[in-house]
Structures are given as structure tokens and as C-alpha cells.
Design a protein around this motif. Structure first.
Motif, PDB file in Angstrom:
ATOM      1  N   GLY A  50      11.620  16.141 -23.611  1.00  0.00           N
ATOM      2  CA  GLY A  50      10.298  16.488 -23.109  1.00  0.00           C
ATOM      3  C   GLY A  50       9.473  17.239 -24.144  1.00  0.00           C
ATOM      4  O   GLY A  50       9.833  17.292 -25.317  1.00  0.00           O
ATOM      5  N   ASP A  51       8.395  17.829 -23.715  1.00  0.00           N
ATOM      6  CA  ASP A  51       7.529  18.558 -24.646  1.00  0.00           C
ATOM      7  C   ASP A  51       6.994  19.814 -23.979  1.00  0.00           C
ATOM      8  O   ASP A  51       7.445  20.189 -22.893  1.00  0.00           O
TER       9      ASP A  51
ATOM     10  N   ASN B 262       4.497  20.274 -22.408  1.00  0.00           N
ATOM     11  CA  ASN B 262       3.840  19.968 -21.143  1.00  0.00           C
ATOM     12  C   ASN B 262       4.847  19.943 -19.979  1.00  0.00           C
ATOM     13  O   ASN B 262       4.587  20.500 -18.920  1.00  0.00           O
TER      14      ASN B 262
ATOM     15  N   CYS C 177       5.496  11.696 -22.120  1.00  0.00           N
ATOM     16  CA  CYS C 177       6.863  11.742 -22.660  1.00  0.00           C
ATOM     17  C   CYS C 177       7.659  10.527 -22.179  1.00  0.00           C
ATOM     18  O   CYS C 177       8.451   9.960 -22.936  1.00  0.00           O
TER      19      CYS C 177
HETATM   20 ZN    ZN Z   1       6.198  15.802 -21.541  1.00  0.00          ZN
END
Ligand code: ZN
Ligand code: ZN
Length: 408
Positions: free
Chosen positions: A152-153, A155, A216
Motif C-alpha cells: 500500500g501507500d 493513502n 494501489c
Molecule cells: Zn494505496
């Protein structure tokens, strides 16, 4: 490492250089030590930085560290020099960690790797993963499993992290001793804890893959499609979190199936879109990997391919001269100038001693000049790998004859 043992190492680095440069990556050479802060910024909560770093004060009172990995140094160089992007580099060199050595894990350990900065395109992730895959095939490690995950990131990871923390709090008493006491700082690390208690306890934990944001998820789908298209086989491993904090989205590892499963990590990497910004540079995405040379050599050895990896440096010819030494001096020079690997004996050794040296050298051919050959302006060519095969040619033709026999 002694010259007798370094052939496979040399072959491995040469194979890596060839593969990386064929894909547009340029060699970067970073310093062996850097300001301690360079490494602290990338992983303050990780074991690599907290416990395993060789750090010291120099005579000017500067706090320095021997590099525990290369990515931080590459990013530091990128921020300092601001090359045009996408910027693709490869490296090979020593890193250091302060811990008890074990098989294939030493205090000074060597890695090869690549870093690609300045593009968030998932096809670049595919390129990077594929280059590692190609490298293992090239060096003779055929039994390699590629593990793949997405972390993921910025966010979607914070919400996932909260879910995971809540889960771990509910299951605290089931975790291993170390993680019962501490996991808040880096809860993802519990997911790849090797202790049986943690393994069992996290079996039902929420998985980042089920909680990716739309961007993502699309990124990961494109990475998978790319690997599928290139015929690269991978296994999704939701416990794959890597040792450093800076990874986002794609993460991957290569495991050597010919090695003991507890110590079969050959290397890995992933995307680190937040790292350049975190180190004080402009927000710049990046992706790369580092592969352990020592472990990779163990894997190649376990597959019985170590010898062929070192073949590139074998001598082509050994000049045996017991007619005064002029031919040994001049013919080895001619051979080397023509691009052959050639050696000779010194000190006017006996014919027997010279032939022994020729055998020991591993050379394919012995070029023999005794008093008879010298008088006739000839050289006897003896194939050391096929006993009995010997032929005499004019001294002026010998380099061409060597070329024909070796097929260069
Ligand atoms: Zn993400
Ligand atoms: Zn644990």
C-alpha cells in the motif's frame, strides 16, 4: 577471498553488470561510509539501523557509519546531483552489519543491486523484478521462488496499520516474547516474524492486500499482468514486509529453494515512493532491489553450478619454453595483445616443472618451445584437456592457430 575462490564471484558480478547495462542502468559507486544521519533517516525503527550498524566518530568528531545497505546512499547521491529522471543505476559492493556471523551472513557482506528513480509506472516495477529473475537464471540459480506483495501507500497504509494494531493488541498474549513486549513502532514486522508463536497468531490478521486503495490495487494488478506476460512465475506472500520502513506498494523477494528454508533469502526489494522526500529531496518515486552475493553463491553451489560460473577467467594458453625463455616472453605478449588469457613459468624451470605448472593453471592449451622447435621456428600445441593431441605449427602462425582451436 583468495584468487582461487573468487572466480564465481567475478562471474556473478560480470553477469549482473551485463544484464543491468543491457537495460540502461549505469554503474554508481557510492562511498563506503556516510554521515550516520543518511541511514538513520531511512529506518530508525529497524534492526538494521538500531542494532546492526557499524557507526563511529572520526577524528573531527563526525558521527559516521559503514553503509548497511546501498539504497540510502544512492538516494543521497540523487538528491545531491539531481540527474534527469528516470534515473537508473546499478551497483556492486560491500555492506556492513554488526552481528554474529552465520552461514552466508557475514559482517562484511556483498550485494549487487539496481535503483530506478523518478517514475511511478508499474511497468518499471515489472522491469526491475524481471532483471533480478533474469540474473538468477544467468548465474545458474534455477530453483528460485519469487515472492510478491503490495504494502500500500501513504493513502491506504495508515488505516490498515490501525486495523493490524487492533488485531495484535487482541492477540498480544499469543505473540512471541519479543513482540509481546513491543510491536507498536513497527507492527508490520510481526507479520514476518519467524517465531512459531507469531506465525500462528498472525494467521488470521488483516492483510494489506485486502485493504489497498483503488490506485494501489490498480498498480498491483498492472505489475501482476506484466509478470504474467513475461512468463515470470510468482507467489503472493502477504507476510512479505521487508526489513526497512521505506517500502511502498510492490515488494518482492527471491528465495533459493536449493537452500535451507530458514536461510534462503537471496535478495529482494520494492518500491519506495516516499524515500527521496523523507531524505530531504523533492518527492520522487523509486523502485529497486539488492541481492546478496554470498547467499546467491551458496544457492548456485547447492545447484552444482559454481564451477561453470567461474569459467570465464580460465587461461587459454600456457607457454612452456625450455629453449632460453625468449619465446615465453614474446609469445605470451603476442597472445595477450590478441585478446587471449595467457601465462608462463619463470626462473628457467625444468620442462617437467613447467608442464606441471601448465596443468595446474587450468589452461586449455600448452604452447611448447624446446630446443628443436626453437631451431625450426616452430611451436608445438598441446591440448591439455584432450591428452595425446599435439601438433606443430610455424611460430608465426601460432596465434591464429590458437584462435581457431578456441573458437574465439
Ligand atoms: Zn494505496
Ligand atoms: Zn514475533
Amino acid at each position: 577471498m583468495m584468487p582461487a575462490d573468487s572466480g564465481p564471484w567475478e562471474g556473478l558480478v560480470a553477469a549482473f553488470a551485463r544484464i543491468a547495462e543491457a537495460a540502461g542502468y549505469g554503474l554508481i559507486i557510492t562511498p563506503t561510509f556516510e554521515d550516520l544521519a543518511v541511514f538513520q533517516r531511512v529506518g530508525a525503527s529497524t534492526d538494521v539501523v538500531r542494532k546492526e550498524m557499524y557507526d563511529f566518530k572520526d577524528k573531527g568528531g563526525r558521527h559516521l557509519a559503514l553503509r548497511p545497505e546501498v539504497t540510502a546512499s544512492v538516494v543521497r547521491a540523487f538528491i545531491q546531483h539531481r540527474p534527469p529522471v528516470p534515473w537508473k543505476s546499478w551497483y556492486a559492493g560491500s555492506n556492513f552489519r554488526y552481528e554474529r556471523p552465520q552461514a552466508g551472513r557475514y559482517r562484511e557482506f556483498r550485494q549487487v543491486g539496481i535503483e530506478a528513480l523518478g517514475s511511478a509506472d508499474p511497468d518499471l516495477d515489472v522491469e526491475v523484478v524481471a532483471l533480478g529473475w533474469e540474473f538468477y537464471a544467468a548465474v545458474g540459480a534455477s530453483r528460485v521462488e519469487l515472492l510478491l506483495n503490495s504494502l500500500g501507500d501513504g493513502n491506504c497504509r495508515p488505516a490498515y496499520r490501525s486495523l493490524l494494531l487492533a488485531y495484535l493488541n487482541d492477540h498480544r498474549s499469543e505473540l512471541c516474547e519479543e513482540h509481546q513486549g513491543r510491536f507498536e513502532e513497527n507492527p508490520l514486522r510481526v507479520l514476518d516474524c519467524k517465531k512459531p508463536a507469531c506465525k500462528e497468531a498472525v494467521a488470521g490478521a488483516p492483510r494489506q492486500l485486502d485493504h489497498l486503495c483503488d490506485d494501489c490495487a490498480a498498480h498491483f494488478a498492472r505489475v501482476r499482468a506484466g509478470l504474467d506476460s513475461l512468463g515470470i512465475v510468482y507467489t503472493i506472500d502477504t507476510s512479505l514486509v521487508r526489513g526497512l520502513d521505506y517500502y511502498t506498494r510492490t515488494t518482492f523477494e527471491y528465495a533459493g529453494l536449493a537452500l535451507d528454508s530458514a536461510q534462503n533469502g537471496l535478495g529482494g526489494g520494492g518500491r519506495y515512493d516516499g524515500l527521496v522526500g523523507a531524505m530531504g529531496g523533492p518527492e520522487t518515486p523509486g523502485v529497486g532491489f539488492a541481492l546478496g552475493v554470498d547467499r546467491t553463491l551458496l544457492a548456485v553451489q547447492a545447484e552444482g553450478r559454481l564451477e561453470s560460473l567461474g569459467e570465464g577467467r580460465q587461461l587459454d594458453a600456457f607457454v612452456v619454453d625450455f629453449a632460453g625463455g625468449d619465446s615465453a616472453r614474446d609469445l605470451t605478449a603476442r597472445l595477450r595483445a590478441a585478446g587471449f588469457k595467457a601465462d608462463r613459468a619463470f626462473d628457467g624451470r625444468s620442462p617437467k616443472a613447467q608442464f606441471k605448472a601448465a596443468d595446474r593453471s587450468g589452461a586449455r592449451l600448452a604452447l611448447v618451445i624446446g630446443p628443436d622447435e626453437a631451431a625450426r621456428g616452430q611451436v608445438a600445441i598441446k591440448d591439455l584437456k584432450q591428452s595425446g593431441d599435439q601438433e606443430t605449427v610455424a611460430a608465426s602462425d601460432v596465434v591464429e592457430e590458437v584462435r581457431q582451436r578456441l573458437g574465439h
